[in-house]
Design a protein around this motif. Structure first.
Motif, short mmCIF file in Angstrom:
data_model
loop_
_atom_site.label_atom_id
_atom_site.label_comp_id
_atom_site.label_asym_id
_atom_site.label_seq_id
_atom_site.Cartn_x
_atom_site.Cartn_y
_atom_site.Cartn_z
N ASP A 150 -4.93 -0.12 6.90
CA ASP A 150 -3.90 0.50 6.07
C ASP A 150 -2.54 -0.18 6.22
N GLU A 151 -2.44 -1.16 7.13
CA GLU A 151 -1.20 -1.91 7.29
C GLU A 151 -1.17 -3.16 6.42
N VAL A 152 -2.30 -3.48 5.79
CA VAL A 152 -2.36 -4.66 4.93
C VAL A 152 -1.68 -4.33 3.61
N THR A 153 -0.63 -5.04 3.31
CA THR A 153 0.14 -4.78 2.10
C THR A 153 -0.28 -5.71 0.97
N GLU A 154 -0.01 -5.27 -0.23
CA GLU A 154 -0.27 -6.09 -1.41
C GLU A 154 1.05 -6.66 -1.90
N GLY A 155 0.95 -7.76 -2.60
CA GLY A 155 2.14 -8.32 -3.22
C GLY A 155 3.06 -9.03 -2.26
N SER A 156 2.50 -9.92 -1.42
CA SER A 156 3.35 -10.68 -0.52
C SER A 156 4.31 -11.58 -1.28
N GLY A 157 3.93 -11.96 -2.52
CA GLY A 157 4.81 -12.77 -3.35
C GLY A 157 5.38 -11.97 -4.50
N GLU A 158 5.71 -10.70 -4.25
CA GLU A 158 6.16 -9.82 -5.31
C GLU A 158 7.47 -10.28 -5.92
N LEU A 159 8.37 -10.84 -5.11
CA LEU A 159 9.65 -11.32 -5.64
C LEU A 159 9.42 -12.42 -6.66
#
Length: 262
Positions: A150-159
């Motif tokens: 649950d700590e894995v986030t999506e959108g590491s390149g969201e910017l």
């Protein structure tokens, strides 16, 4: 004659040692032992392996397990290796176990390794390097090396995605605006000079190009977000399969729960 024979024997005795030293220098020049990996192991010949890893100088025992553990956890922390690392004791012997959702490796104090899959492939060169006194093992990182699912986030390149999305939207809106302007001119809704009317087709052409380019950029952004979401979910599933969330080991790991060190 006796002296001559004796001298010849002395030269012959030194020749293999000299050849071994030359081969050792060639191996040192050919391979980067700071970044030694499975591909290098596969490329090495038997003679190169023997001169590179001298059995008389190998580190073994608990010190070897400590060095392998530190090196593996460092590589896991920087995402070079995907595995859970544990110290275990089986039949009174300390060992090191590394496992993932696809394979495992168990390192013994004498430097031997058993296992299967990609984890075994990653652990073998680590053991070889850690057994060398010349190899500087990185410091062991603190805490867990693998995140909770649950700590894995999506959108590491969201910017970057938002920036591309803005660029695409501007081009789409600009293209639509130019096409609408062309229609208004062609239909006579807007009165313009003849020179402007003659250039109206160019306005439509540029507007169409803007629209197509903007749409293409938006499709790229949508695909990138979908791929990122898929990779994140796949990574979460791998973490769960490896027992990171539940604490349960994979069934194929030949280790009992009682074998785990406290």
């Amino acid at each position: 004659m006796a002296d001559s024979d004796s001298g010849t024997e002395g030269v012959d005795d030194d020749a293999p040692e000299k050849s071994r030293e030359e081969l050792r220098r060639e191996v040192d020049d050919k391979y980067d032992f700071e970044n030694f990996g499975p591909e290098d192991m596969a490329e090495m010949s038997l003679e190169e392996w023997e001169v590179a890893f001298d059995p008389d100088s190998w580190i073994t025992g608990t010190e070897l397990l400590d060095r392998v553990e530190a090196d593996l956890k460092h590589r896991i922390a920087i995402r070079e290796v995907f595995a859970v690392v544990e110290r275990i004791t089986r039949d009174g012997e300390p060992q090191l176990a590394a496992y993932s959702d696809e394979g495992y490796a168990i390192v013994y104090p004498d430097g031997s390794v058993e296992g299967r899959g990609t984890v075994l492939r990653d652990v073998k060169p680590t053991v070889a390097l850690a057994s060398m006194d010349e190899y500087e093992v990185p410091e062991m990182p603190e805490g867990g090396q693998l995140p909770q699912p649950d700590e894995v986030t999506e959108g590491s390149g969201e910017l970057g995605n938002k920036l591309m999305q803005t660029i695409g939207a501007i081009h789409v809106l600009g293209g639509i605006g130019m096409i609408i302007a062309w229609l208004l001119i062609v239909l006579g809704v807007v009165g313009v000079a003849d020179a402007v009317r003659d250039g109206a087709p160019l306005l439509a052409l540029v507007g169409g190009a803007f629209f197509v380019f903007g749409l293409f950029v938006l499709l790229i952004v949508a695909n990138a977000r979908l791929s990122d979401r898929f990779r994140s979910e796949e990574y979460r599933n791998r973490l769960r399969s490896a027992g990171v969330e539940s604490g349960m080991r994979p069934d194929f790991l030949p280790v009992d729960e009682k074998d785990q060190d406290d």
